[in-house]
Design an enzyme around this catalytic site. Structure first.
Site, mmCIF file in Angstrom:
data_model
loop_
_atom_site.group_PDB
_atom_site.id
_atom_site.type_symbol
_atom_site.label_atom_id
_atom_site.label_comp_id
_atom_site.label_asym_id
_atom_site.label_seq_id
_atom_site.Cartn_x
_atom_site.Cartn_y
_atom_site.Cartn_z
ATOM 1 N N LYS A 86 -5.009 -80.123 37.743
ATOM 2 C CA LYS A 86 -5.223 -80.269 36.300
ATOM 3 C C LYS A 86 -4.588 -81.545 35.731
ATOM 4 O O LYS A 86 -5.093 -82.125 34.780
ATOM 5 C CB LYS A 86 -4.656 -79.056 35.557
ATOM 6 C CG LYS A 86 -5.324 -77.739 35.919
ATOM 7 C CD LYS A 86 -6.581 -77.508 35.122
ATOM 8 C CE LYS A 86 -7.276 -76.208 35.533
ATOM 9 N NZ LYS A 86 -8.637 -76.097 34.983
ATOM 10 N N GLU A 105 -6.694 -75.978 25.106
ATOM 11 C CA GLU A 105 -6.825 -74.532 25.317
ATOM 12 C C GLU A 105 -6.261 -74.246 26.696
ATOM 13 O O GLU A 105 -6.208 -75.127 27.546
ATOM 14 C CB GLU A 105 -8.297 -74.116 25.256
ATOM 15 C CG GLU A 105 -9.070 -74.250 26.581
ATOM 16 C CD GLU A 105 -9.238 -75.671 27.078
ATOM 17 O OE1 GLU A 105 -9.107 -76.605 26.263
ATOM 18 O OE2 GLU A 105 -9.477 -75.865 28.295
ATOM 19 N N SER A 113 -6.571 -76.418 45.305
ATOM 20 C CA SER A 113 -6.442 -76.904 43.933
ATOM 21 C C SER A 113 -5.088 -76.637 43.291
ATOM 22 O O SER A 113 -4.680 -77.345 42.382
ATOM 23 C CB SER A 113 -7.553 -76.320 43.069
ATOM 24 O OG SER A 113 -7.507 -74.911 43.108
HETATM 25 C C1 LIG Z 1 -5.157 -73.964 40.706
HETATM 26 C C2 LIG Z 1 -6.419 -73.876 39.942
HETATM 27 N N1 LIG Z 1 -7.581 -74.029 40.596
HETATM 28 C C3 LIG Z 1 -8.742 -73.942 39.953
HETATM 29 C C4 LIG Z 1 -8.810 -73.677 38.595
HETATM 30 C C5 LIG Z 1 -10.149 -73.539 37.963
HETATM 31 O O1 LIG Z 1 -10.481 -74.574 37.089
HETATM 32 P P1 LIG Z 1 -11.564 -75.665 37.479
HETATM 33 O O2 LIG Z 1 -12.795 -74.920 37.869
HETATM 34 O O3 LIG Z 1 -11.752 -76.462 36.245
HETATM 35 O O4 LIG Z 1 -11.063 -76.465 38.584
HETATM 36 C C6 LIG Z 1 -7.624 -73.527 37.867
HETATM 37 C C7 LIG Z 1 -7.629 -73.244 36.412
HETATM 38 O O5 LIG Z 1 -6.678 -72.899 35.773
HETATM 39 C C8 LIG Z 1 -6.391 -73.625 38.571
HETATM 40 O O6 LIG Z 1 -5.226 -73.478 37.925
#
Ligand SMILES: Cc1ncc(COP(=O)(O)O)c(C=O)c1O
Lengths: 254, 602
Positions: free
Chosen positions: B298, B320, B586
């Site tokens: 993020k 948000e 992620s």
């Molecule tokens: C670690 C992590 N992966 C994935 C996501 C999903 O968001 P996005 O689809 O925008 O990557 C989030 C959202 O809070 C997250 O914290």
């Protein structure tokens, strides 16, 4: 001629009232419309409730949530309004967000509006260029007037563009806000009202957002053809029910 | 990519070519040209085709007369028209295309003078005549294109260039290429176009060059756009007009890259997960976004957007958040830059994500509960949008995923694109090739996925796998698998796939992972789903939790529950032993510890 255009020709300041369909009770729709007409209101915006009304403040949001809980849907609303033209002649506008109409099918929605005798639509999240490119022809085919919003931040060029696409009135949002958040108009707003007045637009303007009483109504209509009251009316209905609509209208006009 | 057919002359031929629906048709108002348009009128054609007048150092009056007579939508200036000349055509509701001819080299610095004046540039081959010389110039010259103004590529383009065009499309030089302009190579005689050849050309282009990026109107195929109330228009429009320009500024790039390196800790490692690979008998690489500062991908986006906000002169930041990851990443960059920060968070999420709420507060942000609707992420987003409506001048809204009105999905994607940019060179070091066989990511709104896919979207040999949260199961009524359960609709200013009732009311999704608990999906992913470019899989709470525990035990990495969904696909999809699968890790699992503890009764 469309009832809205006819009404706009009258030599008076117009009072338009918004209410959320299906609120406070699911079956209040027709009696609210009839009462508003009887009490001398000039135009009505029937709010088709949406789960995520981005442009609305807490009052209209809450009434929408409640209306949906009560079971209001596009079909229910159309059924309630089926015979409305047998009893009222007041211009009727449906105000709602784009997604429910999009799911219904824009052409089907417009067709239904025409059958019922709806005169126009206000769809805050349908941008003017998308309307112009994709939907204007359909709206016109069914004799519907689409009403666009302008705000104090809208540039003159864009106002002229919106004016050129409009064929009823322009909905002048009184200030940078969601519905129901203002408590009176200051210098900033009056100078904005004056600025728009001086533009000599083709379409008359009606001011909305933050009109709540006689004072704000009088102030707004000094600069525009009319004014729209939404949250204040919804609040009235919440507090006093639907039997004292005449009292509310009187408090605005006198 | 748009198509312009230029040098139209004959009435029937014009109408015939118009049936192919090119985006522009060009009419040359220049007597010396063999394709001089001297007919009295242009026949009736579809109004989606922009009639374009081509002029060579003509009198302004002459140009203006032709515009109104033929209802032209664009003018193409082929002579030595100065910036002042072009300026006088502005405000006439007409697109201005300024032509420059290129031989072996070109001094791009002249473009600067036309920057805020013209809508497009057009590059063709320098020859004896202004245009229509039939030769192709060396397109690699465009590698040095310094501007962000979209351009038309012209000069001798014919059927034999199709392969070159496909190659060009993949190169950096084509980044701002907006349209192809064709003329003499499609003619039976000057001014008379060969319909069959044009048809062939057009079909080849559209079938070979499926574009998965956003187009100039903000759409990915049929998805995207900006369905916003007029109150938001000035803000969103300001951003739309400036985001690409600002991102292209050397000073911006420098600061962005510096912060990613020194503050975020990039590049994040590309780690070969040996034990996991052994277990599933394939080669699995993990892109370690969990090692970024604040523990997830993020922050790539919030760094980018805070720099954007500063350059737009904004002093107040809103955001948000669902689980609080994006809220923390936003609060972090606001602290870094000393800007006011307000984070909207559903009342229910505030209760279940206490540690992140505390983090945001420590970082100096104000956390405002969203009390409307279902009091979760969707409603927090509504509240942030309402705040923006009420504060239209000084505030920037940092959206946390590849969602929202254009240009947000594209801007967020570009900031996250650093992920696949790094994967490319890192994988080259590991495997001797830039392209894996698959890239895998979980999808909430789709920002980590967009970043993981970005540089592979147009590489047909790379498979794309998108993993959604199935919650308690697709059929259970408690799910967030938008690509399966969603229908086309509008949410938060964007047309996309969206979970909703038949009546168009947006429904509440469910997933054990707060970050995947969103009823929509970014428009880019809706397009990838619809076109079949990406394979969508959905993973239940239970499978995700097991996969999270498995990674912890096998590799010593505790993943975020969002990421655990992506990891769970190996249970269901078999890869070949020689396949290289890159998965975006992620985020890290610290924030989810309580969830893991409760679930496994640890
Ligand atoms: C670690 C992590 N992966 C994935 C996501 C999903 O968001 P996005 O689809 O925008 O990557 C989030 C959202 O809070 C997250 O914290």
């Amino acid at each position: 001629m469309n009832r809205i255009n006819q009404k706009l020709k009258e030599d008076k300041k117009l009072l338009s009232i918004y209410f959320t369909a299906g609120y406070p009770n699911i079956d209040d729709t027709t009696s609210i419309i009839q009462d508003l007409e009887k009490n001398g209101v000039d135009m009505i915006e029937i709010g088709l409730p949406f789960s995520d009304p981005l442009a609305d403040g807490p009052t209209i949001q809450d009434s929408s949530t409640k209306a949906l809980k009560n079971g209001m849907t596009t079909d229910v609303l159309f059924t309630q309004l089926k015979d409305i033209r047998k009893t009222v002649n007041i211009p009727l506008i449906i105000m709602g967000y784009f997604n429910p109409m999009f799911q219904y099918g824009i052409e089907a929605f417009c067709k239904k509006c025409q059958e019922i005798g709806i005169d126009g639509l206000i769809i805050p999240d349908l941008p003017v260029d998308v309307y112009h490119e994709e939907y204007q022809a359909i709206f016109e085919k069914y004799g519907l007037i689409n009403v666009f919003l302008i705000t104090p931040q809208t540039s003159d060029d864009r106002i002229r563009y919106i004016d050129s696409i409009s064929n009823g009135f322009i909905y002048m949002v009184s200030s940078a806000s969601t519905t129901g958040t203002q408590s009176g108009f200051g210098n900033e707003q009056t100078s904005y009202f004056k600025r728009i007045g001086k533009m000599n637009l083709n379409n008359p303007q009606i001011i909305g957002f933050g009109i709540s009483n006689n004072q704000t109504f009088t102030q707004a209509t000094q600069y525009a053809k009319g004014a729209i009251i939404g949250s204040a009316f919804v609040k009235h209905v919440t507090n006093e029910g639907i039997d004292t609509i005449g009292k509310f209208v009187d408090s605005i006009c006198n | 990519m748009k198509l312009k057919v230029c040098g139209m002359k004959y009435q029937d031929n014009i109408q015939e070519v118009a049936t192919l629906q090119p985006d522009y048709l060009g009419f040359i108002f220049y007597e010396q040209s063999a394709r001089h348009f001297d007919a009295h009128r242009i026949p009736e054609i579809s109004n989606t085709i922009k009639k374009t007048g081509v002029f060579v150092d003509a009198d302004l009056d002459f140009v203006i007369k032709k515009i109104s007579k033929h209802n032209l939508k664009a003018v193409q200036l082929h002579g030595n028209e100065a910036p002042e000349y072009c300026k006088q055509l502005r405000g006439k509701n007409i697109e201005i295309i300024k032509v420059f001819s290129i031989k072996n080299e070109f001094d791009f610095s002249v473009l600067k003078l036309y920057d805020d004046i013209v809508d497009y540039f057009l590059f063709d081959t320098k020859g004896k005549l202004p245009g229509g010389n039939g030769y192709v110039f060396d397109w690699t010259i465009l590698n040095n294109y310094p501007s962000t103004i979209p351009f038309f590529l012209s000069g001798g383009i014919g059927l034999s260039q199709i392969d070159d065009i496909n190659k060009f499309q993949k190169s950096e030089a084509s980044k701002y290429c907006y349209a192809l302009d064709v003329n003499s190579k499609f003619e039976i005689e000057p001014g008379l176009k060969n319909i069959e050849d044009l048809k062939k050309f057009k079909n080849n282009l559209t079938s070979k060059i499926m574009n998965y990026n956003v187009n100039e109107k903000g759409y990915y195929g049929e998805f995207g756009g900006a369905f916003i109330p007029e109150m938001l228009y000035p803000n969103v429009e300001e951003l739309r007009q400036n985001y690409l320009k600002i991102m292209a500024e050397p000073d911006f790039k420098k600061e962005f890259n510096q912060l990613l390196k020194d503050y975020v800790g990039r590049p994040s490692p590309l780690y070969f997960a040996k034990r996991l690979s052994e277990k599933y008998n394939t080669k699995i690489y993990l892109k370690r976004e969990d090692l970024n500062h604040t523990g997830a991908h993020k922050i790539n986006n919030t760094i980018g957007q805070i720099l954007m906000a500063q350059r737009l002169g904004k002093t107040r930041i809103i955001a948000e958040t669902g689980a609080g990851q994006h809220g923390v990443a936003t609060a972090t960059v606001c602290a870094l830059m000393g800007l006011e920060c307000i984070v909207y968070m559903g009342e229910i999420d505030i209760a279940r994500q206490a540690p992140n709420v505390a983090r945001m507060k420590m970082l100096g942000a104000r956390v405002v509960p969203a009390l409307s609707g279902s009091r979760t992420l969707k409603d927090a987003t509504n509240e942030a949008i309402r705040d923006w409506i009420n504060n239209p001048v000084d505030t920037h809204y940092i959206i946390g995923s590849a969602i929202g009105p254009h240009p947000y999905p594209d801007m967020v994607t570009r900031f996250q694109a650093i992920v696949s940019e790094e994967i490319k060179w890192q994988l080259k070091e590991h495997e001797g090739r830039e392209n894996p066989d698959y890239v895998v990511a979980c999808i909430g709104g789709g920002s980590n996925a967009a970043g993981t896919y970005y540089h592979y979207l147009h590489e047909p040999d790379v498979g794309i796998i998108a993993v959604e949260a199935a919650g308690l199961g697709i059929e259970s009524g408690e799910s967030a698998a938008t690509s399966v359960l969603g229908k086309e609709g509008i949410i938060h200013g964007c047309k996309t796939l969206l979970m909703q009732t038949n009546d168009g009311q947006i429904t509440e999704p469910y997933s054990i992972s707060a970050g995947l608990d969103y009823p929509g999906v970014g428009p880019m992913h809706a397009h990838l789903a619809k076109t079949g470019r990406a394979e969508f899989m959905s993973i239940t709470d239970n499978d995700a939790m097991d996969a999270g525990l498995e990674l912890s035990k096998l590799e010593g990495i505790i993943p975020a529950i969002e990421t655990s969904h992506a990891l769970a696909i190996f249970k269901y999809k078999t890869f070949r032993p020689e396949d290289v699968v890159v998965l975006n890790l992620s985020g890290r699992g610290d924030k989810d510890l309580q969830n893991y503890i409760d679930y496994f009764k640890i």
